[in-house]
Design an enzyme around this catalytic site. Structure first.
Site, PDB file in Angstrom:
ATOM      1  N   CYS A   1       0.842  -1.197   0.000  1.00 11.43           N
ATOM      2  CA  CYS A   1       0.000   0.000   0.000  1.00 11.43           C
ATOM      3  C   CYS A   1       0.885   1.259   0.000  1.00 11.43           C
ATOM      4  O   CYS A   1       1.470   1.593  -1.011  1.00 11.43           O
ATOM      5  CB  CYS A   1      -0.988  -0.039   1.169  1.00 11.43           C
ATOM      6  SG  CYS A   1      -2.388   1.092   0.956  1.00 11.43           S
TER       7      CYS A   1
ATOM      8  N   HIS B   1      -3.014  -5.147   1.377  1.00 13.06           N
ATOM      9  CA  HIS B   1      -2.403  -5.454   2.670  1.00 13.06           C
ATOM     10  C   HIS B   1      -2.408  -6.963   2.923  1.00 13.06           C
ATOM     11  O   HIS B   1      -3.336  -7.485   3.541  1.00 13.06           O
ATOM     12  CB  HIS B   1      -3.189  -4.765   3.796  1.00 13.06           C
ATOM     13  CG  HIS B   1      -3.084  -3.281   3.809  1.00 13.06           C
ATOM     14  ND1 HIS B   1      -2.228  -2.601   4.648  1.00 13.06           N
ATOM     15  CD2 HIS B   1      -3.728  -2.325   3.087  1.00 13.06           C
ATOM     16  CE1 HIS B   1      -2.349  -1.297   4.450  1.00 13.06           C
ATOM     17  NE2 HIS B   1      -3.258  -1.110   3.504  1.00 13.06           N
TER      18      HIS B   1
ATOM     19  N   GLU C   1      -0.671  -8.562   5.007  1.00 12.44           N
ATOM     20  CA  GLU C   1      -0.397  -8.846   6.414  1.00 12.44           C
ATOM     21  C   GLU C   1      -1.662  -8.970   7.263  1.00 12.44           C
ATOM     22  O   GLU C   1      -1.613  -9.488   8.376  1.00 12.44           O
ATOM     23  CB  GLU C   1       0.533  -7.767   7.007  1.00 12.44           C
ATOM     24  CG  GLU C   1      -0.106  -6.410   7.234  1.00 12.44           C
ATOM     25  CD  GLU C   1      -0.244  -5.543   5.995  1.00 12.44           C
ATOM     26  OE1 GLU C   1      -0.731  -4.408   6.126  1.00 12.44           O
ATOM     27  OE2 GLU C   1       0.123  -6.000   4.890  1.00 12.44           O
TER      28      GLU C   1
END
Length: 199
Positions: free
Chosen positions: A78, A172, A174
């Site tokens: 991002c 994202h 994660e």
């Protein structure tokens, strides 16, 4: 190899957990001295202009730029994608990026926070099972140069790009609970090229 996580803002703990789950040695990077202790760097999501300012005020920007120019692998998600891009079309006049991936991005171009979305996308480099991607105020890639490799698209638009030892995502990974892209990046460290590891 030690993997640093730029810990000035953003999803630091989530990236650290993903690396820990894969058995990688992770270190939070906040100063030039901590950067000197790592072999690769993750630039997490956050607010790209704020991150750029914090990189300058912490004395990290120029040393990160120098390490990247010398070939240090980097994984940007991002806002991290924006920092790695060679061209930021709508950044502040004083906003700098590292320019190690030949692409042009437009900040927050998928919309504001309320326009955030999730999508199951195909990323052949990490397997046949779709990757559940989370887009939060995501950048939009408007140009990909010939040196870069597009790994995934959403509605025809590039959202995952590799170039040499660098990987950039508009989303994202994660927060998805799926560590396959972190695994790809780590595999690229051994191969010397994320793009090569993805082939």
């Amino acid at each position: 190899m030690k993997v640093g996580i730029l810990a000035l803002q953003g999803d630091v703990s989530e990236h650290a957990q993903a690396l820990a789950d894969l058995g990688a040695d992770a270190l939070e990077v906040r100063t030039p001295d901590s950067l000197a202790a790592v072999d690769a760097l993750i630039l997490p999501g956050g607010e790209s202009t704020t991150m750029s300012q914090l990189l300058e005020s912490s004395g990290l920007f120029d040393v990160v730029a120098s390490r990247l120019a010398d070939g240090m692998p980097a994984f940007g998600t991002c806002a991290g994608m924006i920092l790695l891009a060679s061209e930021v079309l709508d950044g502040r006049a004083d906003q700098r990026s590292f320019g190690v991936i030949d692409l042009a991005v437009r900040r927050n171009a998928f919309g504001r926070q309320v326009d955030s979305f999730e999508a199951d996308i195909d990323i052949p480099a990490v397997g046949e099972e779709a990757f559940h991607a989370v887009f939060i105020r995501a950048p939009r890639v408007v140009r990909v140069g010939p040196a870069a490799t597009v790994l995934a698209r959403v509605d025809g638009e590039p959202v995952a790009i590799a170039q040499g030892p660098h990987l950039a995502l508009a989303f994202h990974p994660e927060v998805s609970g799926d560590d396959r892209l972190h695994r790809l990046f780590l595999r690229g460290l051994g191969d010397g090229s994320v793009a090569g590891a993805a082939a």
